[in-house]
Design a protein around this motif. Structure first.
Motif, mmCIF file in Angstrom:
data_model
loop_
_atom_site.group_PDB
_atom_site.id
_atom_site.type_symbol
_atom_site.label_atom_id
_atom_site.label_comp_id
_atom_site.label_asym_id
_atom_site.label_seq_id
_atom_site.Cartn_x
_atom_site.Cartn_y
_atom_site.Cartn_z
ATOM 1 N N ALA A 71 0.809 -1.213 0.000
ATOM 2 C CA ALA A 71 0.000 0.000 0.000
ATOM 3 C C ALA A 71 0.846 1.269 0.000
ATOM 4 C CB ALA A 71 -0.942 -0.001 1.208
ATOM 5 N N TYR A 72 1.952 1.242 0.734
ATOM 6 C CA TYR A 72 2.790 2.448 0.809
ATOM 7 C C TYR A 72 4.181 2.069 1.287
ATOM 8 C CZ TYR A 72 0.696 1.891 5.453
ATOM 9 O OH TYR A 72 0.217 1.375 6.625
ATOM 10 N N HIS A 95 10.404 -15.464 -8.802
ATOM 11 C CA HIS A 95 10.635 -14.071 -9.143
ATOM 12 C C HIS A 95 9.492 -13.240 -8.553
ATOM 13 C CE1 HIS A 95 13.612 -15.508 -12.049
ATOM 14 N NE2 HIS A 95 12.720 -16.411 -12.389
ATOM 15 N N VAL A 96 9.742 -11.942 -8.351
ATOM 16 C CA VAL A 96 8.762 -11.086 -7.684
ATOM 17 C C VAL A 96 8.433 -9.880 -8.555
ATOM 18 C CG1 VAL A 96 8.297 -9.653 -5.658
ATOM 19 C CG2 VAL A 96 9.577 -11.790 -5.395
ATOM 20 N N LEU A 97 7.138 -9.610 -8.717
ATOM 21 C CA LEU A 97 6.663 -8.371 -9.326
ATOM 22 C C LEU A 97 5.980 -7.550 -8.233
ATOM 23 C CD1 LEU A 97 5.049 -9.479 -12.732
ATOM 24 C CD2 LEU A 97 7.247 -8.341 -12.376
ATOM 25 N N VAL A 98 6.403 -6.305 -8.062
ATOM 26 C CA VAL A 98 5.851 -5.445 -7.017
ATOM 27 C C VAL A 98 4.843 -4.476 -7.637
ATOM 28 C CG1 VAL A 98 6.361 -3.741 -5.237
ATOM 29 C CG2 VAL A 98 7.966 -5.619 -5.650
ATOM 30 N N PHE A 99 3.681 -4.379 -7.006
ATOM 31 C CA PHE A 99 2.623 -3.475 -7.448
ATOM 32 C C PHE A 99 2.237 -2.566 -6.282
ATOM 33 C CE2 PHE A 99 2.464 -7.102 -10.170
ATOM 34 C CZ PHE A 99 2.029 -6.659 -11.405
ATOM 35 N N MET A 100 1.992 -1.298 -6.580
ATOM 36 C CA MET A 100 1.595 -0.342 -5.555
ATOM 37 C C MET A 100 0.084 -0.141 -5.590
ATOM 38 S SD MET A 100 4.326 0.492 -3.966
ATOM 39 C CE MET A 100 3.578 1.810 -2.973
ATOM 40 N N ALA A 101 -0.496 -0.031 -4.411
ATOM 41 C CA ALA A 101 -1.933 0.231 -4.301
ATOM 42 C C ALA A 101 -2.171 1.120 -3.093
ATOM 43 C CB ALA A 101 -2.703 -1.080 -4.134
ATOM 44 N N GLY A 106 -10.070 2.757 -3.190
ATOM 45 C CA GLY A 106 -10.638 1.462 -3.535
ATOM 46 C C GLY A 106 -10.084 0.870 -4.803
ATOM 47 N N ASN A 107 -8.789 1.110 -5.117
ATOM 48 C CA ASN A 107 -8.245 0.639 -6.377
ATOM 49 C C ASN A 107 -7.521 -0.695 -6.255
ATOM 50 O OD1 ASN A 107 -5.954 1.389 -5.013
ATOM 51 N ND2 ASN A 107 -5.081 2.593 -6.684
ATOM 52 N N ILE A 108 -7.578 -1.340 -5.107
ATOM 53 C CA ILE A 108 -6.860 -2.598 -4.941
ATOM 54 C C ILE A 108 -7.427 -3.666 -5.874
ATOM 55 C CG2 ILE A 108 -8.330 -3.202 -2.985
ATOM 56 C CD1 ILE A 108 -4.710 -4.305 -3.615
ATOM 57 N N ASP A 109 -8.728 -3.637 -6.130
ATOM 58 C CA ASP A 109 -9.324 -4.620 -7.025
ATOM 59 C C ASP A 109 -8.702 -4.536 -8.414
ATOM 60 O OD1 ASP A 109 -10.923 -4.802 -4.787
ATOM 61 O OD2 ASP A 109 -12.744 -5.158 -5.922
ATOM 62 N N ASN A 110 -8.505 -3.303 -8.923
ATOM 63 C CA ASN A 110 -7.898 -3.135 -10.240
ATOM 64 C C ASN A 110 -6.462 -3.642 -10.255
ATOM 65 O OD1 ASN A 110 -10.229 -1.937 -11.201
ATOM 66 N ND2 ASN A 110 -9.537 0.142 -10.727
ATOM 67 N N VAL A 128 -2.865 -4.416 2.719
ATOM 68 C CA VAL A 128 -4.015 -4.026 1.912
ATOM 69 C C VAL A 128 -5.135 -5.019 2.179
ATOM 70 C CG1 VAL A 128 -2.683 -2.927 0.084
ATOM 71 C CG2 VAL A 128 -3.173 -5.357 -0.065
ATOM 72 N N ALA A 129 -6.346 -4.583 1.981
ATOM 73 C CA ALA A 129 -7.513 -5.436 2.187
ATOM 74 C C ALA A 129 -8.202 -5.678 0.851
ATOM 75 C CB ALA A 129 -8.482 -4.777 3.168
ATOM 76 N N LEU A 130 -8.877 -6.805 0.749
ATOM 77 C CA LEU A 130 -9.549 -7.181 -0.495
ATOM 78 C C LEU A 130 -11.044 -7.300 -0.287
ATOM 79 C CD1 LEU A 130 -7.197 -10.157 -1.427
ATOM 80 C CD2 LEU A 130 -6.911 -7.785 -2.089
ATOM 81 N N SER A 131 -11.807 -7.055 -1.345
ATOM 82 C CA SER A 131 -13.237 -7.326 -1.291
ATOM 83 C C SER A 131 -13.457 -8.834 -1.358
ATOM 84 C CB SER A 131 -13.945 -6.643 -2.453
ATOM 85 O OG SER A 131 -13.565 -7.239 -3.682
ATOM 86 N N SER A 132 -14.590 -9.295 -0.857
ATOM 87 C CA SER A 132 -14.888 -10.728 -0.910
ATOM 88 C C SER A 132 -15.013 -11.191 -2.359
ATOM 89 C CB SER A 132 -16.183 -11.022 -0.145
ATOM 90 O OG SER A 132 -17.263 -10.269 -0.676
ATOM 91 N N ASP A 133 -15.515 -10.319 -3.240
ATOM 92 C CA ASP A 133 -15.630 -10.671 -4.657
ATOM 93 C C ASP A 133 -14.255 -10.930 -5.267
ATOM 94 O OD1 ASP A 133 -18.348 -10.415 -4.537
ATOM 95 O OD2 ASP A 133 -18.416 -8.411 -5.414
ATOM 96 N N LEU A 134 -13.270 -10.102 -4.873
ATOM 97 C CA LEU A 134 -11.939 -10.267 -5.421
ATOM 98 C C LEU A 134 -11.266 -11.523 -4.872
ATOM 99 C CD1 LEU A 134 -10.023 -8.970 -7.389
ATOM 100 C CD2 LEU A 134 -8.984 -7.732 -5.505
ATOM 101 N N SER A 135 -11.509 -11.831 -3.607
ATOM 102 C CA SER A 135 -10.991 -13.074 -3.033
ATOM 103 C C SER A 135 -11.523 -14.271 -3.815
ATOM 104 C CB SER A 135 -11.401 -13.185 -1.559
ATOM 105 O OG SER A 135 -10.868 -12.124 -0.807
ATOM 106 N N ASP A 136 -12.817 -14.228 -4.143
ATOM 107 C CA ASP A 136 -13.424 -15.307 -4.926
ATOM 108 C C ASP A 136 -12.827 -15.370 -6.330
ATOM 109 O OD1 ASP A 136 -15.024 -15.892 -2.780
ATOM 110 O OD2 ASP A 136 -16.769 -14.792 -3.538
ATOM 111 N N ARG A 137 -12.507 -14.210 -6.905
ATOM 112 C CA ARG A 137 -11.916 -14.150 -8.239
ATOM 113 C C ARG A 137 -10.548 -14.842 -8.239
ATOM 114 N NH1 ARG A 137 -9.817 -14.352 -12.487
ATOM 115 N NH2 ARG A 137 -9.344 -12.710 -13.976
#
Length: 339
Positions: A71-72, A95-101, A106-110, A128-137
């Motif tokens: 997140a930061y 290997h690791v890919l780092v992404f910032m959110a 509410g852009n963690i889903d994207n 960071v926290a996820l929506s339940s929909d994204l966890s299911d995805r």
């Protein structure tokens, strides 16, 4: 002039080995003799060959890439933890890919959707926290995930944290043992499980001792808002001690107390933080703080994630790791206290 891309077949021909042998040499964990490795790598160097890991992922279904979401990075705990996570994963052949959110937007889903497009084998989400929909995805995509330094209500989500409730209790018990009567608290972002649990443990210990929280402010895990919360808290009827939800904010609180309000630490006010980042030990701050056991948290996070990658039927696992109170000079040390 367009240069034709070198392929593994070109390397195999030059090295005098099969194409599958070239593949094994460049696949972490695969078996190949030292003689074959030497010939293949020599041929690859001469031709300028680089294996295409993403193309291999399409064929094999395994990219050996882990998506790491954070997140930061302004909080010193996270650059250190991410370095440890990256090193540990690389030791295991990933290997690791780092992404910032953003930790609040509410852009963690994207961001997670973008990570899934890279065919990652797993995801670590740090604070960071996820929506339940994204966890299911993620579950439907067959991509396991572990939360690092956060938990959420979804029972299917694995998570590793320090024992934040116990840490909050330790901070309160230490300040109470030091004879403090007017104890304040500066909170982090209200949506974070770490903030919630640290405050819950802190308040519970105060309540058990028959004490109440004297003042509360919100620093939102930022230096600027921590400064503002400190100025407001000390404008009238100031506390004689403050527990701050992380060291990043505690450093700002200490600077504000000393250089803007002219208060002495710990003579006028005690300050206790949480994390034990490197700067906490600097003589300038000598911050008493609850240590997050980062090495063990990282090791457990990697072990849980890789066990889920290797065994898709492995169930969720949650772990809270206790960390010690590190006593330095920013808070009054109770008489007889063992440091």
């Amino acid at each position: 002039m367009v240069t034709q891309k070198v392929t593994s077949l070109d390397v195999a021909r030059l090295a005098g080995v099969s194409q599958s042998a070239v593949s094994r040499v460049f696949t972490p964990g695969a078996s190949a003799s030292q003689k074959t490795v030497a010939k293949v790598r020599k041929a690859a160097d001469e031709l300028g060959y680089r294996p295409n890991f993403l193309a291999r992922a399409v064929v094999s279904g395994k990219s050996r890439i882990i998506g790491l979401v954070v997140a930061y990075l302004n909080n010193q705990f996270y650059p250190e933890a991410l370095e440890k996570l990256t090193n540990k994963l690389q030791e295991r052949g990933y290997h690791v890919l780092v992404f910032m959110a953003s930790h609040q937007a509410g852009n963690i889903d994207n961001v997670i959707e973008e990570i899934l497009d890279f065919q990652v084998d797993g995801i670590i989400a740090a604070s960071v926290a996820l929506s339940s929909d994204l966890s299911d995805r993620c579950l439907a995509a067959g991509v396991p995930m572990v939360l690092f330094n956060r938990v959420q209500d979804d029972p299917a989500m694995s998570a590793v944290t320090s024992d934040n409730i116990a840490g909050g209790r330790k901070a309160a018990e230490f300040l109470l043992a030091g004879g403090h009567k007017k104890i304040g608290y500066i909170a982090g972002w209200e949506g974070a499980s770490t903030q919630r649990d640290r405050e819950a443990g802190f308040r519970a210990a105060l309540h058990d001792a028959g004490a109440e929280l004297h003042a509360r402010g919100v620093g939102n895990f930022t230096s600027e808002q921590s400064r503002a919360a400190t100025l407001e808290m000390f404008a009238s009827d100031p506390p004689d001690a403050v527990f701050v939800a992380n060291d990043h904010m505690a450093i700002a609180v200490m600077d504000t107390l000393r250089f803007e309000l002219g208060l002495r630490i710990p003579e006028d006010v005690s300050v206790v933080g949480y994390d034990d980042v490197a700067v906490a030990a600097w003589p300038t701050y000598s911050l008493t703080t609850v240590r997050q056991p980062a090495n063990r948290m990282v090791a457990e996070t990697v072990d849980i994630l890789l066990s889920k990658i290797e065994g898709p039927d492995v169930g969720p696992h949650r772990l809270e790791i206790d960390g010690p109170l590190i006593v330095r000079g920013s808070a009054r040390i109770p008489e007889g206290w063992k440091t």
